[in-house]
Design an enzyme around this catalytic site. Sequence first.
Site, short mmCIF file in Angstrom:
data_model
loop_
_atom_site.label_atom_id
_atom_site.label_comp_id
_atom_site.label_asym_id
_atom_site.label_seq_id
_atom_site.Cartn_x
_atom_site.Cartn_y
_atom_site.Cartn_z
N GLY A 26 -11.62 19.46 11.09
CA GLY A 26 -12.37 18.31 10.57
C GLY A 26 -12.19 18.19 9.07
O GLY A 26 -13.10 17.76 8.35
N GLY A 29 -13.36 15.29 6.79
CA GLY A 29 -14.77 14.92 6.74
C GLY A 29 -15.33 15.05 5.33
O GLY A 29 -14.68 15.56 4.41
N PHE A 30 -16.56 14.60 5.17
CA PHE A 30 -17.21 14.54 3.85
C PHE A 30 -17.26 15.91 3.17
O PHE A 30 -16.64 16.13 2.12
CB PHE A 30 -18.60 13.94 4.03
CG PHE A 30 -19.51 14.08 2.84
CD1 PHE A 30 -19.05 13.89 1.55
CD2 PHE A 30 -20.86 14.39 3.02
CE1 PHE A 30 -19.90 14.01 0.46
CE2 PHE A 30 -21.71 14.51 1.95
CZ PHE A 30 -21.23 14.33 0.66
N ALA A 31 -17.98 16.85 3.75
CA ALA A 31 -18.12 18.18 3.14
C ALA A 31 -16.80 18.94 3.17
O ALA A 31 -16.48 19.71 2.25
CB ALA A 31 -19.21 18.98 3.84
N TYR A 171 -26.92 15.30 19.24
CA TYR A 171 -26.15 15.98 18.19
C TYR A 171 -26.71 17.39 17.97
O TYR A 171 -25.97 18.38 17.96
CB TYR A 171 -26.21 15.17 16.90
CG TYR A 171 -25.61 15.85 15.70
CD1 TYR A 171 -24.24 15.85 15.48
CD2 TYR A 171 -26.42 16.51 14.77
CE1 TYR A 171 -23.68 16.47 14.38
CE2 TYR A 171 -25.88 17.14 13.66
CZ TYR A 171 -24.51 17.12 13.47
OH TYR A 171 -23.98 17.75 12.37
N LYS A 175 -24.92 20.99 18.84
CA LYS A 175 -24.63 21.88 17.70
C LYS A 175 -25.25 23.25 17.93
O LYS A 175 -24.65 24.28 17.57
CB LYS A 175 -25.17 21.27 16.41
CG LYS A 175 -24.43 20.05 15.90
CD LYS A 175 -23.02 20.36 15.44
CE LYS A 175 -22.98 21.00 14.07
NZ LYS A 175 -21.59 21.14 13.55
#
Length: 604
Positions: A26, A29-31, A171, A175
């Site tokens: 990923g 992705g943002f982080a 979600y 997770k």
Amino acid sequence: MEDENVVEQVEMQCDSMERDCCVVTGGRGFAARHLVVKLIQSGRWTVRIADLGPTIVLDEDEENGILGHALKSGHAVYSGADLRDKSQLLKVFEGASVVFHMAAPNSSINSFDLHYAVTVQGTKNVINACLECKVKKLIYTSSPSVVFDGIHSIYNGDESLPYPDKHNDIYSETKAEAEALVLHSNRREGLLTCAIRPSSIFGPGDKLFVPSLVTAARAGKLKRMKICYEGILIAPSIKTILTVNDLHFIIGDGENMYDFTYVENVAHAHICAEKALDSVRADSEDSAAGKAFFITNMESMKFWEFVSSIVGGLGYQRPRIHIPLKVMMPIACMVEWIYRKLAPYGMPLPQFTPSRMRLLTCSRTFSSLRAQKLLGYAPVVPLEQGIKLTLESYSHLRADVPIIRSRNIDVPSKACKMLKNEKVANILLWRDEKKTATIAITLVTFFYLFFVSGYTVMSVIAKFLLLVALILFIHSFLPSSMFGFTIKQIPSSYFQINEENVDHVSLHLASAWNSGVFILKTLAQGKDWTLFFKTMVFLLFLKFLGAFSLSTLVGAGLIFMFTAFYIYEQKEEEIDDTLKAIAVVLSNLKELMLSKLAIRRHPH
């Protein structure tokens, strides 16, 4: 020049060190983007960026920054990989010593099949690929939501909190299951694992949280404003291009506390975790292996204060009106019920759901003491500085920056076209608040005087005509001017109906009568089932209206007039999508009934 010097220093450092290989799933992705840059900057790694896309597409600042140079020099490599295909992961993980597993579906997507396939099954594939490729360390990016039930607030929660019996959403549920798989895989065939639980990540590059706040802040008057069109200012006289209706509402009492984490601190925590996963200490009590860690900025603050700091920092008005959760929750439950019924037919997931209402009103703060002790983690960017850096990165979304639109905002909206008359549209769409409010108050006053008292239809008409006659009688005695105001006399011709209008009305009545006769004739033939269903629906609707008193219908009509068209103009796309979904449902239902009727009429 400073950026170029940093890039050159990083390249020199990388060239002088022997690099191990690590993988970031990923990785776009943002982080994950921030982690990739930090890993490259460390000079220790050749970074394999794994993501779903077949190729990597860099932003302009990435192209000329550390990532772009690392890809050119070979210090970073991109690999397209789907977590649901283990064979693809085996190719990416081959030769890697560390895997940072950060990939996950968008939390706003409400599809259990997708979340389970990617988050749970995908994580199983990641673990198995790590074991087959002899990867030494696996750091999983989890979430504090794995211990949140959506009902009870969490204050300074630590890692002893168990998974709840029921999670707040799909979600969080998936997770939690994936995190458990990673932690239970610790020390299998020499693989060391841990899980990072960063709380409410924010910072530059975020494409969800901050942009959604700005979108909410801009909602309201945006469609009515004259703004930039293809870079050309339409109305330069407007001093502030985006003085819009901002986020007005605070759900709940606004006292709920939250932990927000600046994205660079999240990346730093992952690097601390990798260093802490030392095989020499793997069996000791102080080992990080097999454990989960809450990661925060260690500076809890009120959720709505944080929202205000972002929204206000970008030049929009801060939220100020409180709405009790008890008022919002029934509406959210109704919206969710409608979504469940229409989701199979394409209705998009609404933002207004009970789970999100709970997230906005519950407190969620967590302790990072375990991360401090076992990972050596401490925030590298304080919260105040993180907010400042975030605001600077979103300078293009400030309230005083013109928005570039691909279509002319002056084109009438659908709501305006439906109302046809421009004067009526300006009133019902609240384009002149004072005028609209005056008319609304006047109509409500008439409603109270004539209908609320429980009069019959005839008494209401008589009372209204009496009032009109009294006003006209008094008006006839008034002088031509009074207190500086000119009083125009109303000519008798004003109340007369000319022959053209009478003919026009007569034609409409005759046409309506003939249409009704035609419908009855067609229904009597028993061939047009579609017309039959339409007629039944219309008559049932009239029957439904007949169950209410005249005062109730008039009151509902007033509320509808001054709210429905305005709401539709602001939420045009969302409402159109919902109506399309309903139309599909009704169409399918009609086809099903028609097919059954056809079978009964023509049995084999």
